[in-house]
Design a protein around this motif. Structure first.
Motif, short mmCIF file in Angstrom:
data_model
loop_
_atom_site.label_atom_id
_atom_site.label_comp_id
_atom_site.label_asym_id
_atom_site.label_seq_id
_atom_site.Cartn_x
_atom_site.Cartn_y
_atom_site.Cartn_z
N GLU A 65 -43.06 -44.10 38.13
CA GLU A 65 -41.76 -44.29 37.26
C GLU A 65 -41.08 -45.72 37.55
OE1 GLU A 65 -37.59 -42.44 36.02
OE2 GLU A 65 -39.21 -40.93 36.72
N GLY A 69 -41.21 -49.07 35.09
CA GLY A 69 -39.81 -49.73 34.97
C GLY A 69 -39.80 -51.31 35.18
N PHE A 73 -39.44 -54.46 32.91
CA PHE A 73 -38.34 -55.47 33.33
C PHE A 73 -38.96 -56.85 33.43
CE2 PHE A 73 -34.06 -54.58 34.05
CZ PHE A 73 -33.46 -55.49 34.76
#
Length: 99
Positions: A65, A69, A73
């Motif tokens: 996860e 992310g 980003f």
């Protein structure tokens, strides 16, 4: 629809490299809890051994996860691999199917 990559704009660069100061303390707290759980199991709580082992799967999911992310980003596989002490290829092979 904008075709500008946020990671290439001044605003995107500021977001990408933001500093989160509490992460070190939070990670240290999590390590203390996991070690304490191991010590509790070691004192004879055999029923909790399965729960302790299950934490490994939870940690693997959390890493996946986090990588997803970070990729969203704007971080590259090279940046992620560098933080983990592995090559960008190894990072991409490990987590590329998830990101």
């Amino acid at each position: 629809m904008s075709t500008v990559k946020k990671s290439l704009t001044p605003f995107g660069q500021q977001l990408k490299h933001r500093t989160v100061v509490e992460n070190d303390e939070f990670a240290a707290f999590a390590r203390r809890i996991i070690r304490a759980h191991g010590r509790r199991v070691a004192t004879g709580d055999v029923e909790a051994l399965r729960d302790l082992v299950a934490l490994s799967a939870v940690i693997d999911d959390a890493i996946g996860e986090a990588v997803i992310g970070l990729r969203a980003f704007g971080y590259s596989w090279a940046e992620i691999g560098s933080r983990l002490g592995i090559s960008r290829q190894a990072a991409q092979q490990r987590w590329g199917g998830q990101a």
